[in-house]
Design a protein around this motif. Structure first.
Motif, PDB file in Angstrom:
ATOM      1  N   HIS A 130      -0.667   4.182  -0.452  1.00 27.45           N
ATOM      2  CA  HIS A 130      -1.533   5.253  -0.400  1.00 27.45           C
ATOM      3  C   HIS A 130      -2.385   5.150   1.204  1.00 27.45           C
ATOM      4  N   GLN A 131      -2.495   6.303   1.815  1.00 28.11           N
ATOM      5  CA  GLN A 131      -3.545   6.245   2.848  1.00 28.11           C
ATOM      6  C   GLN A 131      -4.612   6.399   2.752  1.00 28.11           C
ATOM      7  N   PRO A 132      -5.603   5.559   3.056  1.00 28.50           N
ATOM      8  CA  PRO A 132      -7.145   5.829   2.542  1.00 28.50           C
ATOM      9  C   PRO A 132      -7.639   7.360   3.481  1.00 28.50           C
ATOM     10  N   THR A 133      -8.729   7.808   2.958  1.00 29.27           N
ATOM     11  CA  THR A 133      -9.187   8.990   3.643  1.00 29.27           C
ATOM     12  C   THR A 133     -10.168   8.319   4.440  1.00 29.27           C
TER      13      THR A 133
ATOM     14  N   ILE B 195       1.028  -1.297   0.052  1.00 26.44           N
ATOM     15  CA  ILE B 195       0.125  -0.026  -0.021  1.00 26.44           C
ATOM     16  C   ILE B 195       0.866   1.241   0.111  1.00 26.44           C
TER      17      ILE B 195
ATOM     18  N   LEU C  33     -15.769   1.859   1.833  1.00 30.34           N
ATOM     19  CA  LEU C  33     -15.404   0.381   2.190  1.00 30.34           C
ATOM     20  C   LEU C  33     -16.412  -0.385   3.086  1.00 30.34           C
TER      21      LEU C  33
ATOM     22  N   GLN D  71     -13.054   7.370   2.216  1.00 27.05           N
ATOM     23  CA  GLN D  71     -12.818   5.967   1.629  1.00 27.05           C
ATOM     24  C   GLN D  71     -13.095   4.611   2.463  1.00 27.05           C
ATOM     25  N   LEU D  72     -12.711   4.985   3.760  1.00 21.37           N
ATOM     26  CA  LEU D  72     -12.790   3.914   4.695  1.00 21.37           C
ATOM     27  C   LEU D  72     -14.452   3.721   4.873  1.00 21.37           C
TER      28      LEU D  72
END
Length: 64
Positions: free
Chosen positions: A4-7, A2, A14, A10-11
């Protein structure tokens, strides 16, 4: 890996998608159970029809 750090948004999306998939899994399992029951009832009805046809044509049922 990974990169990219999900925002948080986005989490959240998901998690909502995971919950929706889980819900549809349960619905599919329920539908399969209902289908199995319907197929069993259909099979019994077909067997009864075959016995009735045999009795009508030959005056007896198999094994009778």
């Amino acid at each position: 890996m990974i990169t990219h750090q999900p925002t948080p948004e986005q989490l959240e999306r998901l998690e909502q998608a995971r919950l929706a998939a889980s819900h549809t899994d349960a619905a599919v399992a329920e539908a399969r159970a209902k289908l199995a029951q319907a197929l069993a009832e259909h099979s019994e009805a077909q067997a009864a029809l075959n016995r009735a046809i045999n009795t009508t044509l030959y005056g007896t049922t198999p094994g009778g």
